[in-house]
Design a protein around this motif. Structure first.
Motif, PDB file in Angstrom:
ATOM      1  N   LEU A  93       0.837  -1.199   0.000  1.00 48.53           N
ATOM      2  CA  LEU A  93       0.000   0.000   0.000  1.00 48.53           C
ATOM      3  C   LEU A  93       0.875   1.254   0.000  1.00 48.53           C
ATOM      4  N   THR A  94       0.314   2.350  -0.467  1.00 49.23           N
ATOM      5  CA  THR A  94       1.082   3.575  -0.736  1.00 49.23           C
ATOM      6  C   THR A  94       1.403   4.358   0.525  1.00 49.23           C
ATOM      7  N   ASP A  95       2.648   4.787   0.645  1.00 52.86           N
ATOM      8  CA  ASP A  95       3.100   5.600   1.779  1.00 52.86           C
ATOM      9  C   ASP A  95       2.287   6.897   1.884  1.00 52.86           C
ATOM     10  N   GLY A  96       1.904   7.256   3.106  1.00 47.44           N
ATOM     11  CA  GLY A  96       1.277   8.533   3.375  1.00 47.44           C
ATOM     12  C   GLY A  96      -0.044   8.777   2.687  1.00 47.44           C
ATOM     13  N   ALA A  97      -0.709   7.710   2.232  1.00 48.34           N
ATOM     14  CA  ALA A  97      -1.924   7.875   1.431  1.00 48.34           C
ATOM     15  C   ALA A  97      -3.213   7.668   2.218  1.00 48.34           C
ATOM     16  N   TYR A  98      -3.106   7.434   3.518  1.00 47.41           N
ATOM     17  CA  TYR A  98      -4.296   7.058   4.277  1.00 47.41           C
ATOM     18  C   TYR A  98      -4.535   7.998   5.464  1.00 47.41           C
ATOM     19  N   ASP A  99      -5.821   8.198   5.740  1.00 45.40           N
ATOM     20  CA  ASP A  99      -6.234   9.053   6.849  1.00 45.40           C
ATOM     21  C   ASP A  99      -6.313   8.289   8.167  1.00 45.40           C
ATOM     22  N   MET A 100      -6.571   6.984   8.092  1.00 46.26           N
ATOM     23  CA  MET A 100      -6.792   6.210   9.310  1.00 46.26           C
ATOM     24  C   MET A 100      -6.444   4.751   9.058  1.00 46.26           C
ATOM     25  N   VAL A 101      -5.896   4.106  10.067  1.00 41.72           N
ATOM     26  CA  VAL A 101      -5.610   2.675  10.033  1.00 41.72           C
ATOM     27  C   VAL A 101      -6.175   2.060  11.310  1.00 41.72           C
ATOM     28  N   PHE A 102      -7.010   1.032  11.152  1.00 42.32           N
ATOM     29  CA  PHE A 102      -7.591   0.328  12.293  1.00 42.32           C
ATOM     30  C   PHE A 102      -7.095  -1.108  12.295  1.00 42.32           C
ATOM     31  N   CYS A 103      -6.603  -1.566  13.442  1.00 41.69           N
ATOM     32  CA  CYS A 103      -5.986  -2.890  13.548  1.00 41.69           C
ATOM     33  C   CYS A 103      -6.775  -3.776  14.510  1.00 41.69           C
ATOM     34  N   ASP A 104      -7.181  -4.955  14.018  1.00 45.30           N
ATOM     35  CA  ASP A 104      -7.901  -5.908  14.856  1.00 45.30           C
ATOM     36  C   ASP A 104      -7.686  -7.308  14.292  1.00 45.30           C
ATOM     37  N   ALA A 105      -6.432  -7.731  14.281  1.00 45.45           N
ATOM     38  CA  ALA A 105      -6.120  -9.043  13.713  1.00 45.45           C
ATOM     39  C   ALA A 105      -5.185  -9.791  14.671  1.00 45.45           C
ATOM     40  N   VAL A 106      -4.064 -10.277  14.185  1.00 49.32           N
ATOM     41  CA  VAL A 106      -3.155 -11.116  14.985  1.00 49.32           C
ATOM     42  C   VAL A 106      -2.478 -10.257  16.054  1.00 49.32           C
ATOM     43  N   LYS A 107      -2.757 -10.545  17.306  1.00 50.84           N
ATOM     44  CA  LYS A 107      -2.278  -9.678  18.389  1.00 50.84           C
ATOM     45  C   LYS A 107      -0.759  -9.638  18.473  1.00 50.84           C
ATOM     46  N   GLN A 108      -0.100 -10.751  18.197  1.00 50.37           N
ATOM     47  CA  GLN A 108       1.361 -10.772  18.277  1.00 50.37           C
ATOM     48  C   GLN A 108       2.008  -9.942  17.171  1.00 50.37           C
ATOM     49  N   GLU A 109       1.234  -9.573  16.156  1.00 46.09           N
ATOM     50  CA  GLU A 109       1.754  -8.747  15.076  1.00 46.09           C
ATOM     51  C   GLU A 109       1.455  -7.265  15.281  1.00 46.09           C
TER      52      GLU A 109
END
Length: 217
Positions: free
Chosen positions: A128-144
């Motif tokens: 995915l493109t650097d600096g191209a996003y307003d928000m990132v939400f994470c809810d997947a592999v906790k160890q990652e």
């Protein structure tokens, strides 16, 4: 009843009130049930409301979510995003993505509002493109989670927001005696976010905990 038990019950009642403050409508309830049926654990109603609030507060147009929650988190995010916004949803489980697509359609969103990418997050995110996003939400592999943070900082524009669900991990993170790999990774994430001078962080005790931060530069 022992005074300590009364305090615990009061805290539980307050947190339950917070979680139920904004009741979910039918599309969200159905998406949540489908997620539960396939063994996924979507973000709770209070956490979802925070996601919508954050997306609306920054007028988000481009959002990445890691882990689809079978559509629950995506609906909350899309409802806060700009009408022309596009959600990029990354999930390693094709069935979860199929259910998410059904959930978005049931909530009235056209297919153009969501881009679904199947695959392991740490394989997909670098594309995915650097600096191209307003928000990132994470809810997947906790160890990652610590690695997701590094990718999120690359993907976000200045002023963008990163958020992590399960930041309290079933009340285990606050107890240093808990040393299982998931808890250690989430605890490490919290420390990284707190100590990064590019970030303005906030830890919210909603649901299973939501850690959010604004990228200042």
């Amino acid at each position: 009843m022992h005074p300590k038990e009364e305090v615990i019950d009061a805290v539980k009642a307050t947190l339950a009130y917070v979680d139920q403050y904004l009741p979910e409508d039918e599309p969200l309830r159905e998406a949540r049930q489908r997620g539960i049926d396939v063994g996924a654990t979507p973000i709770g109603p209070a956490g979802g409301a925070v996601l919508r609030f954050l997306a609306a507060a920054i007028s988000a147009r481009t959002v990445v979510e890691i882990g689809s929650g079978c559509g629950v988190s995506g609906i909350w995010l899309l409802r806060g995003m700009r009408p022309d916004g596009v959600l990029t949803s990354v999930d390693v489980e094709p069935e979860n993505q199929r259910l998410a697509r059904e959930a978005y359609a049931a909530a009235g969103f056209p297919t153009s509002r969501a881009r679904m990418i199947a695959g392991r997050a740490l394989d997909v995110l670098p594309r995915l493109t650097d600096g191209a996003y307003d928000m990132v939400f994470c809810d997947a592999v906790k160890q990652e989670y610590p690695e997701y943070l590094g990718e999120a900082l690359r993907l976000l524009r200045p002023g963008g927001v990163v958020a992590f669900d399960n930041a309290l991990w079933h009340d285990r993170v606050a107890d240093p005696a808990n040393r299982d790999p998931d808890t250690v990774a989430i605890r490490s994430l919290g420390r990284m976010v707190r100590e990064d001078d590019r970030l303005f962080p906030l830890l919210l005790p909603v649901g299973d905990g939501l850690l959010a931060a604004v990228k200042s530069r």
